[in-house]
Design a protein around this motif. Structure first.
Motif, PDB file in Angstrom:
ATOM      1  N   GLY B 490       2.186 -10.689  -0.365  1.00 45.11           N
ATOM      2  CA  GLY B 490       1.741  -9.609  -1.244  1.00 45.11           C
ATOM      3  C   GLY B 490       0.468  -9.871  -1.996  1.00 45.11           C
ATOM      4  O   GLY B 490      -0.426 -10.576  -1.530  1.00 45.11           O
ATOM      5  N   ASP B 491       0.445  -9.289  -3.191  1.00 45.87           N
ATOM      6  CA  ASP B 491      -0.792  -9.215  -3.966  1.00 45.87           C
ATOM      7  C   ASP B 491      -1.327 -10.566  -4.399  1.00 45.87           C
ATOM      8  O   ASP B 491      -2.531 -10.815  -4.363  1.00 45.87           O
ATOM      9  CB  ASP B 491      -0.552  -8.378  -5.215  1.00 45.87           C
ATOM     10  N   CYS B 512       4.216  -5.278   4.753  1.00 47.68           N
ATOM     11  CA  CYS B 512       4.296  -6.448   3.884  1.00 47.68           C
ATOM     12  C   CYS B 512       4.513  -5.950   2.455  1.00 47.68           C
ATOM     13  O   CYS B 512       4.974  -4.840   2.264  1.00 47.68           O
ATOM     14  CB  CYS B 512       3.011  -7.277   4.014  1.00 47.68           C
ATOM     15  N   SER B 513       4.173  -6.787   1.470  1.00 49.79           N
ATOM     16  CA  SER B 513       4.448  -6.387   0.084  1.00 49.79           C
ATOM     17  C   SER B 513       3.165  -6.197  -0.717  1.00 49.79           C
ATOM     18  O   SER B 513       3.094  -6.586  -1.880  1.00 49.79           O
ATOM     19  CB  SER B 513       5.301  -7.446  -0.611  1.00 49.79           C
ATOM     20  N   SER B 515       0.460  -4.047  -2.758  1.00 53.55           N
ATOM     21  CA  SER B 515       0.504  -2.819  -3.547  1.00 53.55           C
ATOM     22  C   SER B 515      -0.833  -2.087  -3.513  1.00 53.55           C
ATOM     23  O   SER B 515      -1.873  -2.665  -3.244  1.00 53.55           O
ATOM     24  CB  SER B 515       0.843  -3.146  -4.999  1.00 53.55           C
ATOM     25  N   ALA B 518      -3.425  -3.604  -5.956  1.00 49.94           N
ATOM     26  CA  ALA B 518      -4.180  -4.748  -5.456  1.00 49.94           C
ATOM     27  C   ALA B 518      -5.266  -4.295  -4.500  1.00 49.94           C
ATOM     28  O   ALA B 518      -6.387  -4.800  -4.524  1.00 49.94           O
ATOM     29  CB  ALA B 518      -3.236  -5.725  -4.754  1.00 49.94           C
ATOM     30  N   PRO B 545       0.951   5.529  -7.302  1.00 48.44           N
ATOM     31  CA  PRO B 545       0.732   4.617  -8.425  1.00 48.44           C
ATOM     32  C   PRO B 545       0.399   3.223  -7.907  1.00 48.44           C
ATOM     33  O   PRO B 545       0.659   2.903  -6.748  1.00 48.44           O
ATOM     34  CB  PRO B 545       2.072   4.606  -9.161  1.00 48.44           C
ATOM     35  N   ASP B 546      -0.170   2.422  -8.802  1.00 46.19           N
ATOM     36  CA  ASP B 546      -0.607   1.099  -8.401  1.00 46.19           C
ATOM     37  C   ASP B 546       0.518   0.237  -7.846  1.00 46.19           C
ATOM     38  O   ASP B 546       0.294  -0.610  -6.983  1.00 46.19           O
ATOM     39  CB  ASP B 546      -1.243   0.362  -9.585  1.00 46.19           C
ATOM     40  N   ASN B 547       1.735   0.413  -8.345  1.00 44.99           N
ATOM     41  CA  ASN B 547       2.794  -0.504  -7.927  1.00 44.99           C
ATOM     42  C   ASN B 547       3.489  -0.062  -6.646  1.00 44.99           C
ATOM     43  O   ASN B 547       4.449  -0.665  -6.212  1.00 44.99           O
ATOM     44  CB  ASN B 547       3.809  -0.709  -9.053  1.00 44.99           C
ATOM     45  N   CYS B 548       2.983   0.986  -6.062  1.00 50.34           N
ATOM     46  CA  CYS B 548       3.554   1.437  -4.791  1.00 50.34           C
ATOM     47  C   CYS B 548       3.028   0.548  -3.668  1.00 50.34           C
ATOM     48  O   CYS B 548       1.881   0.131  -3.680  1.00 50.34           O
ATOM     49  CB  CYS B 548       3.116   2.887  -4.572  1.00 50.34           C
ATOM     50  N   LEU B 549       3.879   0.266  -2.699  1.00 46.85           N
ATOM     51  CA  LEU B 549       3.457  -0.617  -1.617  1.00 46.85           C
ATOM     52  C   LEU B 549       2.754   0.174  -0.512  1.00 46.85           C
ATOM     53  O   LEU B 549       3.073   1.330  -0.264  1.00 46.85           O
ATOM     54  CB  LEU B 549       4.661  -1.353  -1.018  1.00 46.85           C
TER      55      LEU B 549
END
Lengths: 206, 583
Positions: B490-491, B512-513, B515, B518, B545-549
């Protein structure tokens, strides 16, 4: 071009700019996953979750949650077992031409042999044709019988005598080389391997 | 300290530099060397068509004769890149049509080529000689007709693995009767029938024909006729290799094969009927390359065929060869350099053939020159991988695929970290690696530590955390291409290694993870990276939103800025701002 960096690569400190950004472990991000779901998004997610649910290891009876984007199966237990012949388009990693050759072949092998050999059949003067499965027939007599029935016309059996004319029809075929030939001259098996389509023509034309 | 060779001398010296990298290095020495290289560069390789604009290339190198361009990312081969993503070659052809009237060669890989492009090529370059369309799409046989009609000096037409809209086989007849310069023809990907008599006439009047790869539709009983007209062939791809068993066809074919004294490469063999294989035996002793990926023969016929080729250097085969066949291969083919074993039943979990890790071990033991492997199997052990690594430290390309993802060492049930660790530790020249099986972050630590020459890494269903990705990005100094699917990366790893991304050609991450936040940060901060998110939901980027993958991420370095031909599901993150920066 692959210059090696001896110093540690610079990083962007994500934590100071983006406090809501959770660390990468998927479990912690699942709590905020609901924000992402829009109406269109749900349908796509559902489609993906269907794909994921199908890929569940049935023996272990595990299921994957309904928002797969945010809960990743990173534990070792869940496998991507296919259900029957359900194929993932992206796994195993095989290029398209080989993949389609193998898929086609697999189906054949499972059925033991090629399951059908459909060819188009046209009758002279009739614009709309029919289709016929040659593998359902065991020889020329059988074929002529089926065609006579299908087209309601007297078709000379290729093995029979050729005494008749104008009221009867004969059977011709187009072979692999594009030539039109009279049906019946070669053994049935060789005919099967070379026939592309059939045409019923009037006997007095041949 | 003024030395100066006349420009012509330097130009002559530079002409011996065949490697792109060497020419690039030379151009950085000083302004005068830059200019000399600029005017004398005849061959350009564009690894990513979006890394630079056609106009820039054409302005810098005005005298190019040969160009090679690659488009879509490698994972497009496995249906991971949606339709309409990009890789359109038209802007390149249009730019070159204006600036390179003497262009001779175009080689494209994973690009979208339309009939209009082909027509433009056929009319713009009077001395056009070589067209290679590898894994391309977007054109029909009408475009091929234009090439055939207009390219009087065409030497090479190679359509390998391309997806062609096959309207009819008639295009081949567009080669005029006066056309005699064909050297290489590869139509193996075409489905429709070409006129065999037109093919025979073409083959018969081209005395320099070296390579002929037919398509499946060419029947076996016409093959002999073609071969007799081209006894000088070096490479042959047969059409369908099945027919009613007839002694006259068999003997005619045998005779034709025995006339091919120069033959080194064989491929094709669709639907092969074992009874016709002996027709080809006479050429086997000279064969160095054998591609049986489409051949449905099994043992013992398959092993018998392969064992007849003692000079084999390259073998592509289905897993029908089994461990026993690979053992025989190891015993008889000491010159073997490259082996690819494909799965005959890729969509079935259970093994249908007796091919295991042992086959690969045998070949690695018996073939001292083996350096490139692609191996599909259903089981593997760390012990086997260690053994392979110790036997063959000369591997440059090692690609393994275990059909069932996350399969552990089947004897110890451990991850395969240690086995792959041995591969990267022993094979110091390893340039390409594809991982397989159950793998933890540990394997990536080992890769980051040892794989210093690694240029391309493919990862699927592996790793535990960001640490895995971080090890690779921070440790693999030579890394150019990284492609990852279904891993928990991820990020953190991405944002800790941003400079690294500019030293690479591209990074692909799907499922993957990573966001959106990122990606936005990356896109905004790194001007020379194009950060593209693929999102097929039909929504707009603002709703994320930013935290969406993200579903799929493709990051590549570019001096051309964000591309202008994106479909609506490709979102450029340079044009986005993370929420907190925005508000």
């Amino acid at each position: 071009m692959g210059r090696s960096s001896s110093s540690p690569s610079s990083s962007i400190d994500s934590t100071s700019n983006l406090t809501p950004l959770s660390p990468s472990s998927p479990n912690s991000s699942s709590s905020s996953s609901s924000i992402c779901l829009s109406s269109n998004f749900t349908s796509r997610t559902t489609r993906r979750s269907i794909r994921r649910d199908l890929s569940t290891d049935l023996r272990l009876g595990l299921s994957i949650s309904s928002s797969p984007k945010h809960v990743l199966p990173n534990n070792n237990v869940v496998s991507i077992q296919r259900v029957d012949n359900q194929q993932r388009p992206d796994w195993p990693p095989i290029k398209p031409l080989l993949r389609s050759a193998l898929s086609g072949r697999s189906a054949e092998e499972r059925h033991g042999a090629a399951s059908s050999l459909f060819v188009k059949v046209y009758m002279e003067g009739v614009p709309i044709g029919r289709k016929l499965d040659l593998l359902n027939h065991d020889g020329y007599a059988n074929l002529a019988e089926t065609l006579a029935h299908m087209f309601k016309a007297p078709i000379l059996c290729p093995n029979g005598s050729r005494a008749h004319s104008d009221k009867h029809y004969v059977l011709t075929y187009e072979d692999r080389e594009g030539d039109w030939m009279m049906v019946g001259d070669v053994p049935w098996e060789i005919f099967m391997s070379t026939v592309k389509r059939l045409k019923i023509t009037r006997a007095d034309r041949c | 300290m003024a030395y100066s060779f006349p420009e012509e001398v330097l130009e002559h010296v530079f002409s011996f530099l065949s490697s792109e990298r060497d020419r690039n290095a030379v151009s950085l020495v000083c302004k005068s060397w830059y200019d000399i290289d600029r005017w004398s560069r005849r061959r350009v390789f564009i690894g990513n068509c979006y890394a630079v604009s056609p106009g820039t290339v054409v302005r810098r190198f005005p005298e190019v004769r040969s160009i090679e361009i690659k488009g879509k990312p490698h994972f497009a081969d496995f249906n991971l890149v949606p339709e309409g993503w990009g890789g359109f070659v038209l802007p390149w052809i249009a730019a070159m049509a204006g600036s390179y009237p003497w262009l001779e060669e175009i080689r494209l890989k994973r690009m979208v080529v339309t009939d209009h492009c082909l027509e433009l090529i056929s009319k713009s370059f009077k001395n056009f000689k070589v067209l290679v369309l590898n894994s391309c799409e977007g054109f029909s046989t009408d475009g091929l007709a234009a090439i055939a009609s207009n390219c009087r000096n065409l030497r090479e037409l190679d359509l390998r693995e391309s997806e062609v809209d096959d309207l009819s086989g008639h295009w081949l007849s567009h080669f005029p009767d006066t056309y005699t310069s064909l050297v290489s023809l590869n139509i193996s990907c075409l489905a429709s029938e070409v006129s065999i008599s037109a093919l025979e006439r073409l083959v018969g009047r081209c005395p320099n024909l070296r390579s002929l790869r037919l398509n499946r539709a060419v029947p076996l009983d016409r093959l002999a006729g073609l071969l007799r007209r081209a006894p000088q062939l070096v490479e042959l791809g047969t059409g369908t290799y099945t027919a009613e068993l007839r002694p006259d066809v068999l003997s005619s074919l045998s005779g034709a094969f025995s006339g091919l004294k120069e033959l080194r490469s064989l491929s094709g063999f669709w639907d092969v009927v074992p009874a016709y294989l002996p027709a080809a035996y006479s050429v086997c002793s000279g064969i160095t390359s054998l591609n049986l990926s489409y051949a449905t023969i099994q043992n013992p016929d398959l092993t018998k065929l392969v064992s007849q080729c003692p000079n084999l250097q390259q073998l592509w085969v289905l897993d029908y060869i089994e461990d026993s066949g690979l053992e025989a291969l190891a015993a008889s083919c000491k010159d073997l350099q490259e082996l690819r074993v494909f799965p005959s039943e890729p969509f079935v979990a259970e093994a249908n053939v007796a091919l295991t890790e042992q086959g690969l071990v045998s070949v690695s033991e018996g073939c001292p020159k083996l350096h490139s492997v692609l191996y599909f199997c259903r089981q593997m052990t760390n012990a086997a991988l260690i053994s392979i690594a110790q036997n063959r430290p000369n591997f440059t390309r090692f690609r393994l695929c275990i059909i069932e993802p996350r399969s552990p060492d089947y004897l110890t049930l451990q991850p395969l970290d240690v086995g792959f660790g041995a591969i990267v530790e022993h094979c110091k020249g390893l340039r390409r690696l594809s991982l397989a099986g159950l793998l933890t972050d540990r394997v990536f630590e080992l890769i980051g530590t040892h794989a210093k020459k690694l240029e391309m890494l493919s990862v699927a269903f592996a790793g535990d955390s960001d640490l895995g990705l971080h090890h690779v990005l921070s440790g693999c100094e030579s890394l150019r291409k990284l492609e990852i699917m279904d891993c928990p990366f991820g990020d953190k790893a991405l944002l800790s290694n941003v400079e690294k991304l500019e030293t690479m050609r591209s990074l692909w991450m799907s499922t993957c993870s990573v966001s959106f936040g990122a990606c936005r940060l990356l896109g905004r901060k790194m001007q020379r990276l194009n950060v593209e998110v693929i999102d097929e939901s039909g929504d707009r980027p603002e709703t994320r939103p930013d935290n969406c993958l993200v579903e799929k991420l493709y990051v590549y370095r570019s001096v051309a800025g964000p591309r202008l031909d994106k479909p609506n599901y490709v979102w450029s993150m340079e044009e986005e701002s993370p929420e907190l920066i925005r508000s």
